[in-house]
Design an enzyme around this catalytic site. Sequence first.
Site, short mmCIF file in Angstrom:
data_model
loop_
_atom_site.label_atom_id
_atom_site.label_comp_id
_atom_site.label_asym_id
_atom_site.label_seq_id
_atom_site.Cartn_x
_atom_site.Cartn_y
_atom_site.Cartn_z
N GLY A 118 0.81 -1.21 0.00
CA GLY A 118 0.00 0.00 0.00
C GLY A 118 0.85 1.25 0.00
O GLY A 118 0.49 2.26 -0.64
N THR A 119 1.97 1.22 0.71
CA THR A 119 2.88 2.37 0.73
C THR A 119 3.43 2.64 -0.66
O THR A 119 3.50 3.80 -1.10
CB THR A 119 4.03 2.12 1.73
N GLN A 121 -7.75 1.56 5.13
CA GLN A 121 -8.49 1.11 6.31
C GLN A 121 -9.95 0.79 6.02
O GLN A 121 -10.56 0.02 6.77
CB GLN A 121 -8.41 2.17 7.41
N SER A 137 -4.29 -1.52 0.64
CA SER A 137 -3.29 -2.51 1.03
C SER A 137 -3.98 -3.78 1.49
O SER A 137 -4.84 -3.74 2.37
CB SER A 137 -2.41 -1.95 2.15
N ALA A 138 -3.58 -4.93 0.92
CA ALA A 138 -4.30 -6.18 1.14
C ALA A 138 -4.25 -6.67 2.57
O ALA A 138 -5.21 -7.27 3.06
CB ALA A 138 -3.75 -7.26 0.20
N HIS A 139 -3.14 -6.43 3.28
CA HIS A 139 -3.05 -7.00 4.63
C HIS A 139 -3.95 -6.29 5.62
O HIS A 139 -4.11 -6.74 6.75
CB HIS A 139 -1.60 -7.00 5.12
N CYS A 171 6.02 7.28 23.92
CA CYS A 171 6.91 6.29 24.51
C CYS A 171 6.84 4.95 23.78
O CYS A 171 7.64 4.06 24.06
CB CYS A 171 6.60 6.10 25.98
#
Length: 460
Positions: free
Chosen positions: A69-70, A177, A194-196, A320
Site C-alpha cells: 500500500g505504501t 483502512q 493494502s491487502a493486509h 513512549c
Amino acid sequence: MPYFDAASAAPLHPVARQALLAALDEGWADPARLYREGRRARLLLDAAREAAAEAVGCRPDELVFTSSGTTAVHAGIAGALSGRRRVGRHLAHSAVEHSSVLHSAAAHEAAGGSCTEVPVDRSGAVDPAAYAAALRADTALACLQSANHEVGTEQPVAEVAALCAGAGVPLLVDAAQSLGWGPVPAGWSLLTASAHKWGGPAGVGLLAVRKGTRFSPQGPAGERESGRAPGFENLPAIVAAAASLRAVRDGAAAEAVRLRALVDRIRSVVAERVPDVEVVGDPARRLPHLVTFSCLYVDGETLLHELDRREFSVSSGSSCTSSTLTPSHVLKAMGVLSEGNVRVSLPPGTAGADVDRFLEVLPGVVAEVRERLGAPVTAPPSPGPADSLVVDALGRRCPIPVIELAKVIGEVAVGATVTVLADDEAARLDIPAWCEMRGQEYVGEQPADRGSAYVVRRLS
C-alpha cells in the site's frame, strides 16, 4: 490470545489462505508468456484484477497491483504530480494522513514543490470548507484518506471530492483502512489500498487511476502493470488478495453491525470504569471496528506491555511507544491527550467474550501503572498560598511532567500559575490536554534555557 490490532494487519482470511495455496500450484508461471502455463497465469491475474476492480468501483484497466500500500501511495502521488506539472507543483493533504502520504509530501517539498496541510477538528475530521480553501490555481493534487488509521474517524470524501472536481484538482484517496468494509464514495481520481488490512497477504497493494486523470509514472519504465508497478507480479499473493477482498466484502455489512456494537460497548465502559480517560475520534462517523482512548498519568509503553502480559494485543500512538519519541502526528493534529494511548481494532470474528474480559482487565492494569508512576489518586487540596511554582521536569518523559503538574496544582492560589519545565515533545500536547480535562487554564508555552516552559493557571 485476543488479537486487537487489525488496523495494523488483519489475520489472514481463510479464503486468502485457500486461494494462495491453489495459486502456488497454478500461478507460478510468467503471465506475459504465450505458452500454456503463461496463459493459465494470465487468466488468474485478469480474474484477480476484475474482482479487485469490482470492489474498488473502477474499470479493470484502471487498476494495477503494487508491492504494498505504501508503494501504491508513493507511485500514485509521484505520478499524479508529474502528470500535472504544467498546472503547478502544489500538493494539498490533511494533517492526519498515513505516514506514506506525509513522506511523499516531504519528498515533494525537498524537490522544490509546495504543500498545504489541512487541519482537522478534535474528532480528527477535516472541514470541507477548509479543504476547499487550501486548493489553489497551481494545485496539482489533493490527498484525503477515507478513514483514519489511528482513531477510525471517517472523512467527508464525497464532499471534498466534489469541491476538488469543481476546482479541477484530482483527489487521491487512501482507502487502506476502509476498503474491506465497503466502496469509497464516488468522485475520486486515484485510490490506493493494502491487502493486509482486510485479511489478504502482506506485500500486495492496489493503485487505481481513473481514465482521464493525467498520470506520468516515475522511475525507470517497466513492461508490467501498465508501467506503473515495475517487476514480476507476485501472482499467488495477488490472487489471494483479490479473493479475500471479495469474501470480506460479502460479509462486511453484517460483521460491521456486530463489531460496531462491541466497539460501542468499549467506548462506554472504558469511560465508566477508568477514571481520567479520553475516548477520541468521532463517536458516530467512524469505522465499525476501531476505538482509541488515552489514559491520563499512564506510560503508554508500560500499559501495552502489561496488556500483552494478560494476552491482549493492542497498539498505541503514545510517544513512549514510538521510535521517534514523539506523539502520533494524528493525535497531535487533533489536540487530544496522547499519553497512555490505546488503539483497539477488532478483526472480523472477534468474540464478545474476549471484549468483555478486556474490559474487566483494563481498569486494574491502568490503576497498577498509575500507582507505579506515583500518579495522584485524589482531588487536589484546597488552594495554597503560593502565587506561583516552577516544576523542573527536564529530562523526564511524559507522563511524568503531567503527573508532577497534577501534584502541585493545589499548592498555588486560584488565579496563580504553575510553570512546568520539560524537554519531552509529548508535553507540548499533553499539558494542554490535561488542562482541558481538569478545567484549568493553559496560558501557553514560553522559551527556556532547556526545553520549554509550559504555564498553567489554576482556575479551581
